[in-house]
Structures are given as C-alpha cells and as structure tokens.
Design a protein around this motif. Sequence first.
Motif, PDB file in Angstrom:
ATOM      1  N   GLY A  36       0.817  -1.209   0.000  1.00 38.02           N
ATOM      2  CA  GLY A  36       0.000   0.000   0.000  1.00 38.02           C
ATOM      3  C   GLY A  36       0.848   1.254   0.000  1.00 38.02           C
ATOM      4  O   GLY A  36       0.527   2.236  -0.683  1.00 38.02           O
ATOM      5  N   TYR A  37       1.931   1.222   0.733  1.00 36.38           N
ATOM      6  CA  TYR A  37       2.856   2.358   0.770  1.00 36.38           C
ATOM      7  C   TYR A  37       3.382   2.651  -0.628  1.00 36.38           C
ATOM      8  O   TYR A  37       3.451   3.802  -1.064  1.00 36.38           O
ATOM      9  N   ASN A  38       3.722   1.572  -1.334  1.00 37.20           N
ATOM     10  CA  ASN A  38       4.246   1.740  -2.687  1.00 37.20           C
ATOM     11  C   ASN A  38       3.155   2.201  -3.651  1.00 37.20           C
ATOM     12  O   ASN A  38       3.384   3.059  -4.501  1.00 37.20           O
ATOM     13  N   ALA A  39       1.958   1.611  -3.536  1.00 41.69           N
ATOM     14  CA  ALA A  39       0.867   1.945  -4.449  1.00 41.69           C
ATOM     15  C   ALA A  39       0.467   3.410  -4.326  1.00 41.69           C
ATOM     16  O   ALA A  39       0.093   4.051  -5.314  1.00 41.69           O
ATOM     17  N   LEU A  40       0.550   3.947  -3.117  1.00 45.11           N
ATOM     18  CA  LEU A  40       0.204   5.351  -2.895  1.00 45.11           C
ATOM     19  C   LEU A  40       1.311   6.301  -3.340  1.00 45.11           C
ATOM     20  O   LEU A  40       1.110   7.517  -3.337  1.00 45.11           O
ATOM     21  N   ASP A  41       2.462   5.733  -3.679  1.00 45.81           N
ATOM     22  CA  ASP A  41       3.608   6.533  -4.131  1.00 45.81           C
ATOM     23  C   ASP A  41       3.950   7.616  -3.103  1.00 45.81           C
ATOM     24  O   ASP A  41       4.153   8.787  -3.439  1.00 45.81           O
ATOM     25  N   ILE A  42       3.994   7.193  -1.839  1.00 45.35           N
ATOM     26  CA  ILE A  42       4.334   8.104  -0.753  1.00 45.35           C
ATOM     27  C   ILE A  42       5.751   8.641  -0.959  1.00 45.35           C
ATOM     28  O   ILE A  42       6.688   7.887  -1.200  1.00 45.35           O
ATOM     29  N   ARG A  43       5.897   9.947  -0.853  1.00 40.96           N
ATOM     30  CA  ARG A  43       7.212  10.560  -0.976  1.00 40.96           C
ATOM     31  C   ARG A  43       7.472  11.415   0.259  1.00 40.96           C
ATOM     32  O   ARG A  43       6.674  12.287   0.589  1.00 40.96           O
ATOM     33  N   GLU A  44       8.565  11.127   0.911  1.00 42.07           N
ATOM     34  CA  GLU A  44       8.914  11.861   2.115  1.00 42.07           C
ATOM     35  C   GLU A  44      10.421  11.807   2.292  1.00 42.07           C
ATOM     36  O   GLU A  44      11.076  10.924   1.740  1.00 42.07           O
ATOM     37  N   PRO A  45      10.987  12.733   3.041  1.00 37.46           N
ATOM     38  CA  PRO A  45      12.434  12.707   3.275  1.00 37.46           C
ATOM     39  C   PRO A  45      12.860  11.407   3.952  1.00 37.46           C
ATOM     40  O   PRO A  45      12.132  10.844   4.772  1.00 37.46           O
ATOM     41  N   LEU A  46      14.033  10.941   3.586  1.00 40.82           N
ATOM     42  CA  LEU A  46      14.541   9.711   4.176  1.00 40.82           C
ATOM     43  C   LEU A  46      14.601   9.818   5.689  1.00 40.82           C
ATOM     44  O   LEU A  46      14.265   8.868   6.405  1.00 40.82           O
ATOM     45  N   GLU A  47      15.001  10.970   6.192  1.00 40.88           N
ATOM     46  CA  GLU A  47      15.120  11.123   7.641  1.00 40.88           C
ATOM     47  C   GLU A  47      13.781  10.911   8.329  1.00 40.88           C
ATOM     48  O   GLU A  47      13.720  10.360   9.437  1.00 40.88           O
ATOM     49  N   ALA A  48      12.682  11.340   7.693  1.00 39.07           N
ATOM     50  CA  ALA A  48      11.356  11.145   8.288  1.00 39.07           C
ATOM     51  C   ALA A  48      11.036   9.662   8.401  1.00 39.07           C
ATOM     52  O   ALA A  48      10.476   9.212   9.407  1.00 39.07           O
ATOM     53  N   ARG A  49      11.397   8.887   7.372  1.00 36.90           N
ATOM     54  CA  ARG A  49      11.154   7.448   7.428  1.00 36.90           C
ATOM     55  C   ARG A  49      12.008   6.796   8.506  1.00 36.90           C
ATOM     56  O   ARG A  49      11.537   5.953   9.275  1.00 36.90           O
ATOM     57  N   LEU A  50      13.263   7.198   8.570  1.00 39.80           N
ATOM     58  CA  LEU A  50      14.157   6.588   9.542  1.00 39.80           C
ATOM     59  C   LEU A  50      13.765   6.969  10.965  1.00 39.80           C
ATOM     60  O   LEU A  50      13.947   6.176  11.899  1.00 39.80           O
TER      61      LEU A  50
END
Length: 219
Positions: A165-179
Amino acid sequence: MPRSAPMPPARPRVTREDWLAAAREVLVSHGVAEVKVLTLGRTLGVSRSSFYWYFENREDLLAQLLDDWDARNTATLLKTCAAPSATISDAVCAFFRCFIDPALFDQGLDFAVREWARRDAALRVRLDAADAARIAGVTKMFARHGYPAGEADARARILYFMQLGYNALDIREPLEARLDRLEAYLLGFTGQSPDPAAMAAFRAFAEQALGPPNDAARG
C-alpha cells in the motif's frame, strides 16, 4: 576449387537482456499494450530479426518478462525472508531493504504487473500465487523467531500489505522522516522492543542506497 561454405549470420549486437530491459521499461512506463516488437527494435536501434534470436514471438517475450518479474521480485523477497537473522528486528529490516533498493525489488515492475493483471485473468491467478508465496515466506520469517502460527500469519499480512500500500500510494517523504519512524514501525510490526544494532545497520544501508538524509525525498 570447391566453394566455401556460407558464413553463418552474425549474432545480433543486442542481447536477450537488452530486449527484456527495453520491454520492462515500456511495461512500467506505458503498460503491456505498448510492449511491441517493432517499437522495442527502434528503441534499441536494431531490426526485428535480432528479436528472433531470443524470442519466438511477442507472447514469448511477455512470458519471459513475467519470468523476469518472478525472479527479480518474488524469488528475491523469498530469499531475503529465508536468510538467517539474529532478531526479528533484523529480519524485518532485511525485508525493508528490498523496498528501498531497486536491485533487490523492482517496485515499478511489480505495480505494472498488477495493472496488467487487472485485464488478464490468467496473469491474475499467477499474481495471486506470487502474493500467497510471498506472504508464506514472511510468515515463516516470523515463525522462525518464535511467533505462534496464527500470530505469524497476521503479522506477515500486516507487514506485506502495508508495504504494498505504501508503494501503491507513491508516498514521498524525506529519508530522515522514514528513519525517524523506524523504531515505532518495528515495535508495531513485531510487538517487541526494536534491536538497536538492526536499526543502525538499516540506517547505514538506507543512506548508502538512497543518499544522505538531507538529499533524499523518496518514499
């Protein structure tokens, strides 16, 4: 004097992998309907005769393209889930690595095959089987770390469907936010306190794969 035997035709300068790469790019960018031999030949700068060194026809190309998808995505994911891991955090971080490194899992190709399967019943069956195999692989990953069968299955589905689902939504965010969310993600997916060593290793891998945090804006 006897006539010399004719020379065999020269092998084309493009390879099977070149044709597959071109077909894969078109599939991802424009869909299966645009995967055409003549168009691919123009892209590669060769005649269609080169195509028939490696493929019987367009249907054979599409079949080999799906085999390539299986090898790139399903087989790699299953191998990752089956690899030894010290902790469940380590195992889940290895799973995450597949979805940030295109060399391990081609997200664009996976999405394109899912779009293709919407209009192809036979492919839909194959896609469902691939999803089932992937979920089974993730389930076994949890089971190896002591989770009961029912819980391992549920956690595997939560983790796998979330990632798709994360991929299908094409979520884009800074790497630091994910980490920054990694510790909370691991706690939520595993129900256990995250392993600091696993998180540190994943951070290093992500920064190498995607670039320094301040330069990354990928999902």
